[in-house]
Each structure stands twice: as structure tokens, then as C-alpha cells.
Design a protein around this motif. Sequence first.
Motif, PDB file in Angstrom:
ATOM      1  N   ARG A 257       0.822  -1.205   0.000  1.00 61.98           N
ATOM      2  CA  ARG A 257       0.000   0.000   0.000  1.00 61.98           C
ATOM      3  C   ARG A 257       0.863   1.264   0.000  1.00 61.98           C
ATOM      4  N   TYR A 258       0.539   2.155  -0.908  1.00 61.18           N
ATOM      5  CA  TYR A 258       1.141   3.484  -0.955  1.00 61.18           C
ATOM      6  C   TYR A 258       0.052   4.481  -0.558  1.00 61.18           C
ATOM      7  N   ILE A 259       0.332   5.272   0.474  1.00 59.75           N
ATOM      8  CA  ILE A 259      -0.670   6.184   1.022  1.00 59.75           C
ATOM      9  C   ILE A 259      -0.255   7.631   0.775  1.00 59.75           C
ATOM     10  N   GLY A 279       4.137  -2.066   6.945  1.00 57.90           N
ATOM     11  CA  GLY A 279       4.643  -2.238   5.585  1.00 57.90           C
ATOM     12  C   GLY A 279       4.115  -1.228   4.586  1.00 57.90           C
ATOM     13  N   ALA A 280       3.113  -0.421   4.990  1.00 58.76           N
ATOM     14  CA  ALA A 280       2.603   0.614   4.083  1.00 58.76           C
ATOM     15  C   ALA A 280       3.694   1.633   3.802  1.00 58.76           C
ATOM     16  N   LEU A 281       3.626   2.251   2.622  1.00 58.11           N
ATOM     17  CA  LEU A 281       4.641   3.196   2.187  1.00 58.11           C
ATOM     18  C   LEU A 281       4.016   4.561   1.907  1.00 58.11           C
ATOM     19  N   SER A 282       4.824   5.595   2.025  1.00 56.74           N
ATOM     20  CA  SER A 282       4.370   6.928   1.671  1.00 56.74           C
ATOM     21  C   SER A 282       5.600   7.779   1.382  1.00 56.74           C
ATOM     22  N   ASN A 368      12.275  26.716   0.172  1.00 54.82           N
ATOM     23  CA  ASN A 368      12.907  27.628  -0.769  1.00 54.82           C
ATOM     24  C   ASN A 368      11.888  28.026  -1.824  1.00 54.82           C
ATOM     25  N   THR A 369      11.778  29.322  -2.054  1.00 53.10           N
ATOM     26  CA  THR A 369      10.887  29.817  -3.100  1.00 53.10           C
ATOM     27  C   THR A 369      11.593  30.895  -3.905  1.00 53.10           C
ATOM     28  N   GLY A 370      11.049  31.185  -5.082  1.00 50.35           N
ATOM     29  CA  GLY A 370      11.557  32.252  -5.929  1.00 50.35           C
ATOM     30  C   GLY A 370      10.439  32.745  -6.818  1.00 50.35           C
ATOM     31  N   PRO A 371      10.659  33.839  -7.544  1.00 50.77           N
ATOM     32  CA  PRO A 371       9.614  34.403  -8.395  1.00 50.77           C
ATOM     33  C   PRO A 371       9.047  33.425  -9.410  1.00 50.77           C
ATOM     34  N   SER A 372       9.861  32.468  -9.841  1.00 47.50           N
ATOM     35  CA  SER A 372       9.381  31.465 -10.794  1.00 47.50           C
ATOM     36  C   SER A 372       9.282  30.081 -10.172  1.00 47.50           C
ATOM     37  N   ASP A 373       9.465  30.006  -8.852  1.00 47.16           N
ATOM     38  CA  ASP A 373       9.423  28.724  -8.137  1.00 47.16           C
ATOM     39  C   ASP A 373       8.424  28.829  -7.000  1.00 47.16           C
ATOM     40  N   TYR A 374       7.205  28.377  -7.260  1.00 44.47           N
ATOM     41  CA  TYR A 374       6.138  28.447  -6.266  1.00 44.47           C
ATOM     42  C   TYR A 374       5.921  27.094  -5.585  1.00 44.47           C
ATOM     43  N   THR A 375       6.982  26.345  -5.392  1.00 46.67           N
ATOM     44  CA  THR A 375       6.902  25.060  -4.705  1.00 46.67           C
ATOM     45  C   THR A 375       7.789  25.112  -3.469  1.00 46.67           C
ATOM     46  N   PRO A 376       7.261  25.522  -2.302  1.00 46.08           N
ATOM     47  CA  PRO A 376       8.101  25.652  -1.107  1.00 46.08           C
ATOM     48  C   PRO A 376       8.856  24.379  -0.749  1.00 46.08           C
ATOM     49  N   PHE A 377       8.196  23.216  -0.902  1.00 47.62           N
ATOM     50  CA  PHE A 377       8.843  21.934  -0.626  1.00 47.62           C
ATOM     51  C   PHE A 377       8.969  21.152  -1.932  1.00 47.62           C
ATOM     52  N   SER A 378      10.176  20.983  -2.396  1.00 47.12           N
ATOM     53  CA  SER A 378      10.395  20.200  -3.610  1.00 47.12           C
ATOM     54  C   SER A 378      11.038  18.857  -3.294  1.00 47.12           C
ATOM     55  N   GLU A 379      11.254  18.582  -2.004  1.00 44.98           N
ATOM     56  CA  GLU A 379      11.921  17.348  -1.609  1.00 44.98           C
ATOM     57  C   GLU A 379      11.046  16.519  -0.675  1.00 44.98           C
ATOM     58  N   VAL A 380      11.113  15.216  -0.837  1.00 43.33           N
ATOM     59  CA  VAL A 380      10.405  14.275   0.034  1.00 43.33           C
ATOM     60  C   VAL A 380      11.315  13.088   0.291  1.00 43.33           C
ATOM     61  N   GLN A 381      10.901  12.241   1.204  1.00 41.65           N
ATOM     62  CA  GLN A 381      11.641  11.016   1.496  1.00 41.65           C
ATOM     63  C   GLN A 381      10.644   9.880   1.649  1.00 41.65           C
ATOM     64  N   LEU A 382      10.909   8.758   0.994  1.00 35.37           N
ATOM     65  CA  LEU A 382      10.020   7.620   1.133  1.00 35.37           C
ATOM     66  C   LEU A 382      10.100   7.083   2.553  1.00 35.37           C
ATOM     67  N   ILE A 383       8.945   6.664   3.077  1.00 34.76           N
ATOM     68  CA  ILE A 383       8.870   6.153   4.434  1.00 34.76           C
ATOM     69  C   ILE A 383       8.050   4.867   4.438  1.00 34.76           C
ATOM     70  N   GLU A 384       8.323   4.020   5.424  1.00 38.49           N
ATOM     71  CA  GLU A 384       7.610   2.747   5.577  1.00 38.49           C
ATOM     72  C   GLU A 384       7.097   2.634   6.998  1.00 38.49           C
ATOM     73  N   TRP A 390       6.603   5.692  11.396  1.00 41.13           N
ATOM     74  CA  TRP A 390       7.107   5.700  10.028  1.00 41.13           C
ATOM     75  C   TRP A 390       8.629   5.717  10.047  1.00 41.13           C
ATOM     76  N   LYS A 391       9.249   4.854   9.268  1.00 39.06           N
ATOM     77  CA  LYS A 391      10.702   4.763   9.168  1.00 39.06           C
ATOM     78  C   LYS A 391      11.145   5.293   7.805  1.00 39.06           C
ATOM     79  N   ARG A 392      12.132   6.188   7.803  1.00 37.43           N
ATOM     80  CA  ARG A 392      12.641   6.715   6.543  1.00 37.43           C
ATOM     81  C   ARG A 392      13.422   5.638   5.791  1.00 37.43           C
ATOM     82  N   THR A 393      13.180   5.572   4.492  1.00 39.69           N
ATOM     83  CA  THR A 393      13.888   4.591   3.662  1.00 39.69           C
ATOM     84  C   THR A 393      14.458   5.299   2.449  1.00 39.69           C
TER      85      THR A 393
END
Length: 402
Positions: A257-259, A279-282, A368-384, A390-393
Motif C-alpha cells: 500500500r502506498y498512502i 509495511g505501508a509506504l508513503s 525555498n521559493t523564488g519568483p518562478s518557483d512556487y513550490t516551497p517543498f520540492s523534496e520528500v523522502q520515502l517512508i515505511e 514511520w521509518k525513513r527509507t
Amino acid sequence: MTIDRRDFTIASLATLGGCPAWAQGKYDPGASNSEIRIGSIQPYSGPASLYGLTGTTQEAYFRMINERGGINGRKVTYISYDDGYSPAKTIEQARKLVESDKVLALFCTLGTATNAAIVKYMNSKQVPHLFLLSGAAKFADPKTHPWTMPWMPNYVAEGRAYAKDILKNRPNAKVGVLYQNDDFGRDYLRGLEEALGDKAKSMIVARLPYETTDPTVDSQLVNIKFAGADVLVLAAVSKFVTQALRKTAEMNWSPTRYISNTAISIDVLKPAGLEKVRGALSAAYMKEPGDPQWNDDAGYKVYVDFMDKYMPGQPRNNVTAVAYGAAVAIAQVLRQSGDDLTRVNVMKQAANLKNLDVGMALPGIKVNTGPSDYTPFSEVQLIEFTGEYWKRTGPVIDTLAL
């Protein structure tokens, strides 16, 4: 404080400390030399009411800010109304906040369909529509919606991250997707299909939507199982994720399962039985409150101190962590705005956040944002999910590179 969950205003009423207000300032409606008014719309009732904690958390945060002297000497008045997760109600409340309450900005309104209902209105009025609790790709588009900025990681990119993990670790998977029938759910499906590429036709064996007004998603789960899926992607909000996890357990069906990261709070998983969710993932970007791995983390300690003093007895979960982080960010935007509290400048400062640590983001993840970057969070980490936490993987993933 007594709160009417049907329709209410929360105003931070603490008196200012000794910090002097700016003598000369530039002001738009919602700001003065003594006050900054910001508005928010939350689902205090309805199918997404668990997320109403967002408003409760942010009211408490601004109460704390005011007790410490406000922002640049100005009291923050936070006005929040209930929309019951209904787009029609969101429109009504947005008009009330902008035209009657005359807020400087709208902040952290929750939901994809709800924000989609007001995005044109907010941009036509040129009122900052900041840090939406949605990761819908269309909200991170400064050319089309220059007054709108999301808070959460991009849903399309999150879907791509799941697809790449499936291709790497489950290349022969048969994938079933339960998705909310709006831009929120469809963005996840789009990301999956894009990253699976030519294999999407053969690997995705079921794509079943649900409406937020549906009482259950049981029939969809039965059909996804019947289609032979051994991987289940839940592009759904809390209520329906809980139902889906319960139903899979009832059917003795154990797909991978991916949530959606919108529904990974322990409070969402508990009703299904934590052991059954093992065992579920996100994909995460925030620390999970209560997880002992963060006990010695400096940012987490500040969050705990805040919760102890300003929200005693309230849940400590992913919802309050996200709300707290967003409150830290909007406070920084207002702080950077100095004595130029015009809507143009507030928007300019929101698009000028550099390596901002909001305390509850995972290590290595900053805003991080900028005039042409309206995505404050561009990074994630898979977790199980371990059955308790939840454990980072794997490494931190730059979603913009997927």
C-alpha cells in the motif's frame, strides 16, 4: 475559548509586548501600524474534519506570537471560518474574509477542490492566497496564478516517486488506484502513469474514483482486489484512507500500500489497527510527532514546548506538524515584509524564502521559493510504516528532478 465549528472567527487577543510598531508604513487592507489581519478557511466539519486541527494549531501559534510582542510590533489577528470541505462554502467564506473582514492575505486554506473554487477570485482581487494545504500542480504556476502559492509537495511528483519505487522494487506489480475524483486524486494518477510510461497500460489494472460525498469506498476496494491488484495506491484523504485500510484487512487482502502523504497521521491509521498497516509506504516531508527518533531533535523540542504550553491535551500528529510549519513560514513572510505591508510586497516576500527551517521538516528539507518557483517543498523522502511509526527509507528525493 469556545469555538463554533459551524462558522467562527478566531482572533488572537493577547496584548502586545514592548516592541514598538513601525512609525511609517505602507499598508493595504488588513494591515496597520498595530495589526495584521490574515484569514483561513478550514474543514472544521464534514468528511475532512480531522484536518480542522490546522486552524486550531495556527490560532495557538499566533496567540504565542502576540504574547511575544507580535510581528514587528503588530498584533496578528487570525480569522478562520468553516467550509465543511465544500467548494461552494469555500467561495462564500473567501468573499467574507476579503470583502467584509478585509484580510491582508488568505493563508493555509485546506483542500484541492476547495482552493480551486476560489483561485480565480483571489487572483482577480490580487489578494495573496498563500501556502494552500494542497500539492495540486496547477497551484504552483506563477504565470497563471501569480497570487497563489501552495505549501505541500507536488502530488504529480509524489505519484512519480511511487511509480519509480514500484518499477525498482516491484517490476511485475499489478497496480490498483483508489483516487479522489478531483484534481487532488487525478494528479496522483497522472504522476503514476507518467513515470510508469509504456508499462502503465499493463501494470495499472484498476483506476477507481470516489466522491467526497460517498459514504464508503468499500465497493471500490472490492473491485480493485477482484482486478488482481497486488499494489494499492490510495490517493485519498483521511476518512477514506482509514476506510480503505479497514476494508483490505477485512478482506484478508495484503497488497503493498502506498498512502498519500496527506493521510499518514497515526490518528488516520489507528482505526484500521496499526499492526495491520505495517509495511505501508508513503512520501514524507515532515517529522511525525510522537516518534521517539525525534526526541533529541532541536526543532522537534521547540514544537513540543509550543504544544505543551498552547495546545495542552490536543493531538500531536502530522496535521498539527504541517500546520505549525506553515505558521512558522507565514510569520517569516510577514517579518520580512517589514513596514511595507502591501499585498504586492507580501507576495514578493513569500516568493523570497531561502533555506527556511520550519522546525518540523525532515532533516535536509527546507523551504525555498523564488519568483518562478512556487513550490516551497520540492523534496520528500520515502517512508515505511513499522507498525508503530514511520521509518525513513532511502535518500531525500528532489521531486522536481523526477
